[in-house]
Design a protein around this motif. Structure first.
Motif, PDB file in Angstrom:
ATOM      1  N   LEU A  46       0.818  -1.213   0.000  1.00  0.00           N
ATOM      2  CA  LEU A  46       0.000   0.000   0.000  1.00  0.00           C
ATOM      3  C   LEU A  46       0.853   1.265   0.000  1.00  0.00           C
ATOM      4  CD1 LEU A  46      -2.717  -1.134   2.586  1.00  0.00           C
ATOM      5  CD2 LEU A  46      -2.743  -1.354   0.089  1.00  0.00           C
ATOM      6  N   GLN A  47       2.149   1.092  -0.214  1.00  0.00           N
ATOM      7  CA  GLN A  47       3.085   2.218  -0.269  1.00  0.00           C
ATOM      8  C   GLN A  47       2.912   2.989  -1.578  1.00  0.00           C
ATOM      9  OE1 GLN A  47       4.823   4.799   0.795  1.00  0.00           O
ATOM     10  NE2 GLN A  47       5.698   3.345   2.294  1.00  0.00           N
ATOM     11  N   LYS A  48       3.411   4.211  -1.631  1.00  0.00           N
ATOM     12  CA  LYS A  48       3.476   4.959  -2.880  1.00  0.00           C
ATOM     13  C   LYS A  48       4.143   4.100  -3.951  1.00  0.00           C
ATOM     14  CE  LYS A  48       2.015   9.191  -1.666  1.00  0.00           C
ATOM     15  NZ  LYS A  48       0.902   9.912  -2.347  1.00  0.00           N
ATOM     16  N   ALA A  49       3.620   4.138  -5.159  1.00  0.00           N
ATOM     17  CA  ALA A  49       4.118   3.343  -6.289  1.00  0.00           C
ATOM     18  C   ALA A  49       4.006   1.842  -6.032  1.00  0.00           C
ATOM     19  CB  ALA A  49       5.550   3.714  -6.661  1.00  0.00           C
ATOM     20  N   GLY A  50       3.338   1.443  -4.959  1.00  0.00           N
ATOM     21  CA  GLY A  50       3.003   0.038  -4.748  1.00  0.00           C
ATOM     22  C   GLY A  50       4.081  -0.832  -4.165  1.00  0.00           C
ATOM     23  N   ALA A  51       5.146  -0.255  -3.594  1.00  0.00           N
ATOM     24  CA  ALA A  51       6.215  -1.102  -3.063  1.00  0.00           C
ATOM     25  C   ALA A  51       7.093  -0.330  -2.080  1.00  0.00           C
ATOM     26  CB  ALA A  51       7.088  -1.655  -4.187  1.00  0.00           C
ATOM     27  N   PHE A  52       7.718  -1.081  -1.164  1.00  0.00           N
ATOM     28  CA  PHE A  52       8.620  -0.488  -0.172  1.00  0.00           C
ATOM     29  C   PHE A  52       9.747   0.309  -0.810  1.00  0.00           C
ATOM     30  CE2 PHE A  52      11.080  -4.244  -1.282  1.00  0.00           C
ATOM     31  CZ  PHE A  52      12.407  -3.845  -1.117  1.00  0.00           C
ATOM     32  N   LYS A  53      10.070   0.016  -2.057  1.00  0.00           N
ATOM     33  CA  LYS A  53      11.230   0.645  -2.681  1.00  0.00           C
ATOM     34  C   LYS A  53      11.041   2.141  -2.929  1.00  0.00           C
ATOM     35  CE  LYS A  53      13.168  -3.588  -4.489  1.00  0.00           C
ATOM     36  NZ  LYS A  53      13.927  -4.247  -5.558  1.00  0.00           N
ATOM     37  N   ALA A  54       9.813   2.627  -2.753  1.00  0.00           N
ATOM     38  CA  ALA A  54       9.602   4.079  -2.808  1.00  0.00           C
ATOM     39  C   ALA A  54      10.405   4.782  -1.722  1.00  0.00           C
ATOM     40  CB  ALA A  54       8.123   4.400  -2.644  1.00  0.00           C
ATOM     41  N   ARG A  55      10.670   4.077  -0.627  1.00  0.00           N
ATOM     42  CA  ARG A  55      11.430   4.674   0.473  1.00  0.00           C
ATOM     43  C   ARG A  55      12.878   4.940   0.051  1.00  0.00           C
ATOM     44  NH1 ARG A  55       8.810   3.835   5.516  1.00  0.00           N
ATOM     45  NH2 ARG A  55       6.929   2.568   5.333  1.00  0.00           N
ATOM     46  N   GLY A  56      13.568   3.898  -0.393  1.00  0.00           N
ATOM     47  CA  GLY A  56      14.968   4.054  -0.780  1.00  0.00           C
ATOM     48  C   GLY A  56      15.140   4.946  -1.987  1.00  0.00           C
ATOM     49  N   VAL A 153      19.811   3.990  -0.618  1.00  0.00           N
ATOM     50  CA  VAL A 153      18.644   3.128  -0.767  1.00  0.00           C
ATOM     51  C   VAL A 153      18.411   2.322   0.510  1.00  0.00           C
ATOM     52  CG1 VAL A 153      17.765   1.111  -2.019  1.00  0.00           C
ATOM     53  CG2 VAL A 153      18.780   3.029  -3.276  1.00  0.00           C
ATOM     54  N   ILE A 154      19.462   1.744   1.056  1.00  0.00           N
ATOM     55  CA  ILE A 154      19.330   0.941   2.271  1.00  0.00           C
ATOM     56  C   ILE A 154      18.838   1.796   3.442  1.00  0.00           C
ATOM     57  CG2 ILE A 154      20.651  -0.323   4.022  1.00  0.00           C
ATOM     58  CD1 ILE A 154      22.318  -1.478   1.685  1.00  0.00           C
ATOM     59  N   ALA A 155      19.370   3.015   3.561  1.00  0.00           N
ATOM     60  CA  ALA A 155      18.911   3.910   4.631  1.00  0.00           C
ATOM     61  C   ALA A 155      17.424   4.217   4.484  1.00  0.00           C
ATOM     62  CB  ALA A 155      19.727   5.194   4.628  1.00  0.00           C
ATOM     63  N   GLY A 156      16.966   4.375   3.244  1.00  0.00           N
ATOM     64  CA  GLY A 156      15.539   4.598   3.018  1.00  0.00           C
ATOM     65  C   GLY A 156      14.707   3.386   3.375  1.00  0.00           C
ATOM     66  N   GLN A 157      15.150   2.200   2.950  1.00  0.00           N
ATOM     67  CA  GLN A 157      14.392   0.975   3.274  1.00  0.00           C
ATOM     68  C   GLN A 157      14.340   0.743   4.784  1.00  0.00           C
ATOM     69  OE1 GLN A 157      13.603   1.168   0.479  1.00  0.00           O
ATOM     70  NE2 GLN A 157      14.703   0.054  -1.115  1.00  0.00           N
TER      71      GLN A 157
END
Length: 315
Positions: A46-56, A153-157
């Motif tokens: 349910l994240q933005k763009a449909g995946a956790f990877k929006a964070r990183g 990316v890792i810090a975002g995830q």
């Protein structure tokens, strides 16, 4: 090699806050009964763009200097990282190019293009992906945002598990899928600093089990072109993610194709959410190893929901 720190996670959390969702936790009485554990599903589908990877991706894009941003960003991705990088690039209004395997789900290619990014196709192997990508970078001069072997990316995830331990008290274990290891690395970064008593388990398809074999062998073993329904988990570990896996993961467990699809059906049916096969691997391994998780409070990261509805694995 720069190893991201807790300060990097905290900075990422502040940087990306305007661009992501604080995703909910869902539970299911039936799934608790089937597993013998209390399961708490962190719904990054349910994240933005449909995946956790929006964070990183957001952390990387919004951390660029103005000069870097003008040249744009580029990556190679089987789908979700490419979608999320194109999402973040569209938010900052910078160019984005994504190299994708020609076999990637059409829904994921369409999603990348939907955010205004350019898709360049390659053959479905790590060798082809990296060769085509090198050509793209030479052509554009874009900033490379690696799908997982990137400290930004890792810090975002890592912000995902920071949210989870605020939302759920007294977890004793967290389980997440592993491909290249970006989410697991972020989970290790946060939990090893903020909740070191929580065990971290990675979940992987039997047919793409290079991380599991690497973990057992004590060094990286990379498969070039594994074949699994969990298309987001086909990439190998790299040096940065291997650092976190080697030092902080309790175990890596595997599940068969049938077990993954069965777990995916259970989640669709009982949590009433759309999620992709790669996300189902975590529940599949929990159900396969009840002796490990029985009686425990377990966080389960549902990593993405970008599934092609025309090619569901049970059809």
């Amino acid at each position: 090699m720069y190893i991201p720190t807790l300060d990097d996670m905290l900075a990422a959390r502040e940087r990306i806050e305007p661009h992501i969702h604080r995703t909910p936790i869902l539970t299911s009485r039936l799934l608790n009964e089937l597993s013998g554990a209390e399961l708490f599903f962190k719904c990054e589908n349910l994240q933005k763009a449909g995946a956790f990877k929006a964070r990183g991706a957001s952390n990387a894009v919004f951390g660029l200097s103005e000069e870097q941003a003008r040249r744009g960003v580029a990556t190679h991705s089987s789908g979700n990282h490419g979608t999320c990088l194109s999402y973040a690039a569209s938010r900052r209004r910078v160019p984005c190019t994504v190299v994708m395997p020609r076999t990637a789900p059409q829904a994921k290619k369409d999603a990348v293009r939907g955010y205004g990014a350019r898709v360049v196709e390659c053959e479905p192997s790590t060798t082809s992906r990296e060769a085509v990508f090198a050509e793209v970078v030479a052509e554009t001069g874009a900033e490379f945002v690696h799908p997982y072997n990137d400290h930004r990316v890792i810090a975002g995830q890592a912000t995902c598990s920071a949210e989870m331990i605020e939302q759920v008290e007294a977890l004793s274990a967290v389980v997440a899928p592993i491909g290249g290891g970006g989410m697991i690395s972020g989970t290790c970064l946060t939990l090893s600093n903020l909740a070191p008593g929580i065990q971290i388990f990675a979940a992987e398809p039997v047919q793409a089990d290079d991380a599991c074999r690497s973990f057992r062998a004590g060094h990286i073993i990379a498969d070039d072109a594994p074949n699994t329904v969990a298309d987001g988990l086909k990439v190998p570990l790299k040096d940065l993610t291997w650092h976190f896996v080697r030092n902080h993961v309790t175990d890596i467990q595997t599940a068969s194709e049938q077990e993954i699809v069965s777990a995916m059906r259970l989640i669709w049916k009982n949590l009433k959410i759309v999620m992709e096969p790669s996300s189902a691997v975590a529940l599949a391994t929990i159900l396969k190893h009840p002796d490990v998780f029985a009686g425990r409070r377990v966080g389960v990261i549902i990593t993405g929901g970008n599934v092609d509805l025309d090619t569901l694995p049970w059809n």
